[in-house]
Motif scaffolding. Structure first.
Motif, mmCIF file in Angstrom:
data_model
loop_
_atom_site.group_PDB
_atom_site.id
_atom_site.type_symbol
_atom_site.label_atom_id
_atom_site.label_comp_id
_atom_site.label_asym_id
_atom_site.label_seq_id
_atom_site.Cartn_x
_atom_site.Cartn_y
_atom_site.Cartn_z
ATOM 1 N N HIS A 35 32.588 85.120 76.675
ATOM 2 C CA HIS A 35 32.585 83.683 76.398
ATOM 3 C C HIS A 35 33.042 83.395 74.970
ATOM 4 O O HIS A 35 33.794 82.449 74.736
ATOM 5 N N VAL A 36 32.606 84.184 74.038
ATOM 6 C CA VAL A 36 33.011 84.002 72.637
ATOM 7 C C VAL A 36 34.503 84.297 72.493
ATOM 8 O O VAL A 36 35.242 83.541 71.847
ATOM 9 N N PHE A 37 34.971 85.371 73.098
ATOM 10 C CA PHE A 37 36.389 85.724 73.033
ATOM 11 C C PHE A 37 37.259 84.616 73.626
ATOM 12 O O PHE A 37 38.290 84.261 73.068
ATOM 13 N N PHE A 38 36.845 84.068 74.757
ATOM 14 C CA PHE A 38 37.664 83.050 75.404
ATOM 15 C C PHE A 38 37.695 81.735 74.637
ATOM 16 O O PHE A 38 38.619 80.951 74.793
ATOM 17 N N TRP A 39 36.715 81.481 73.799
ATOM 18 C CA TRP A 39 36.816 80.314 72.923
ATOM 19 C C TRP A 39 38.029 80.509 72.019
ATOM 20 O O TRP A 39 38.811 79.580 71.820
ATOM 21 N N ASP A 40 38.194 81.724 71.497
ATOM 22 C CA ASP A 40 39.366 82.029 70.674
ATOM 23 C C ASP A 40 40.655 81.926 71.488
ATOM 24 O O ASP A 40 41.671 81.438 70.994
ATOM 25 N N VAL A 41 40.623 82.387 72.722
ATOM 26 C CA VAL A 41 41.802 82.289 73.594
ATOM 27 C C VAL A 41 42.201 80.829 73.752
ATOM 28 O O VAL A 41 43.383 80.481 73.655
ATOM 29 N N THR A 42 41.227 79.969 73.954
ATOM 30 C CA THR A 42 41.518 78.537 74.101
ATOM 31 C C THR A 42 42.149 77.978 72.832
ATOM 32 O O THR A 42 43.164 77.262 72.900
ATOM 33 N N GLN A 43 41.575 78.295 71.688
ATOM 34 C CA GLN A 43 42.099 77.792 70.422
ATOM 35 C C GLN A 43 43.532 78.275 70.197
ATOM 36 O O GLN A 43 44.397 77.499 69.772
ATOM 37 N N GLU A 44 43.796 79.520 70.481
ATOM 38 C CA GLU A 44 45.134 80.087 70.312
ATOM 39 C C GLU A 44 46.130 79.478 71.302
ATOM 40 O O GLU A 44 47.287 79.241 70.969
ATOM 41 N N THR A 45 45.669 79.227 72.522
ATOM 42 C CA THR A 45 46.535 78.639 73.537
ATOM 43 C C THR A 45 46.946 77.226 73.140
ATOM 44 O O THR A 45 48.126 76.857 73.237
ATOM 45 N N VAL A 46 45.999 76.445 72.672
ATOM 46 C CA VAL A 46 46.311 75.080 72.224
ATOM 47 C C VAL A 46 47.224 75.131 70.998
ATOM 48 O O VAL A 46 48.194 74.376 70.903
#
Length: 119
Positions: A35-46
């Motif tokens: 869950h913590v990693f995917f928060w970063d994935v979301t930020q990077e994707t945006v």
């Protein structure tokens, strides 16, 4: 290995641009916290969608997640829903148009999460 950790590992394998973020995450968290990693994935994707050329390609990320979502175990789907889709920008926020480019699996789930919005 749990399904959510498998999803993280597969993402990094298929999209090596996430490797540095992953390694930093594992170092800082002393392991994988999906869950913590995917928060970063979301930020990077945006960020990629908004033109940051140093961020992993948003198109590849969205395509991967849409492909995986349909066949993923519930635990992995939960990570995508709560730590990716839930954090995508709302209308009026920078990057909100990204939601128009989600694949069918992710778009359908986002429509369930945000029923009053049009995608």
């Amino acid at each position: 290995m749990t399904p959510d950790v498998q999803l993280v590992e597969e993402l990094v394998k298929r999209l090596p641009a996430f490797k540095d973020i992953y390694e930093s995450h594992v170092f800082n968290e002393d392991g994988v916290l999906p869950h913590v990693f995917f928060w970063d994935v979301t930020q990077e994707t945006v960020a990629s969608f908004l033109g940051d050329e140093d961020a992993p390609d948003w198109r590849a990320t969205v395509a991967f997640l849409d492909e995986q979502f349909g066949t993923a175990e519930p635990q992995a789907q939960e990570v995508v829903v709560t730590s990716f889709l839930d954090y995508l920008p709302f209308p009026g926020q920078p990057g909100s148009d990204l939601t128009r480019y989600l694949g069918p699996q992710l778009a359908s789930k986002l429509a369930e999460l945000r029923p009053s919005l049009t995608f």
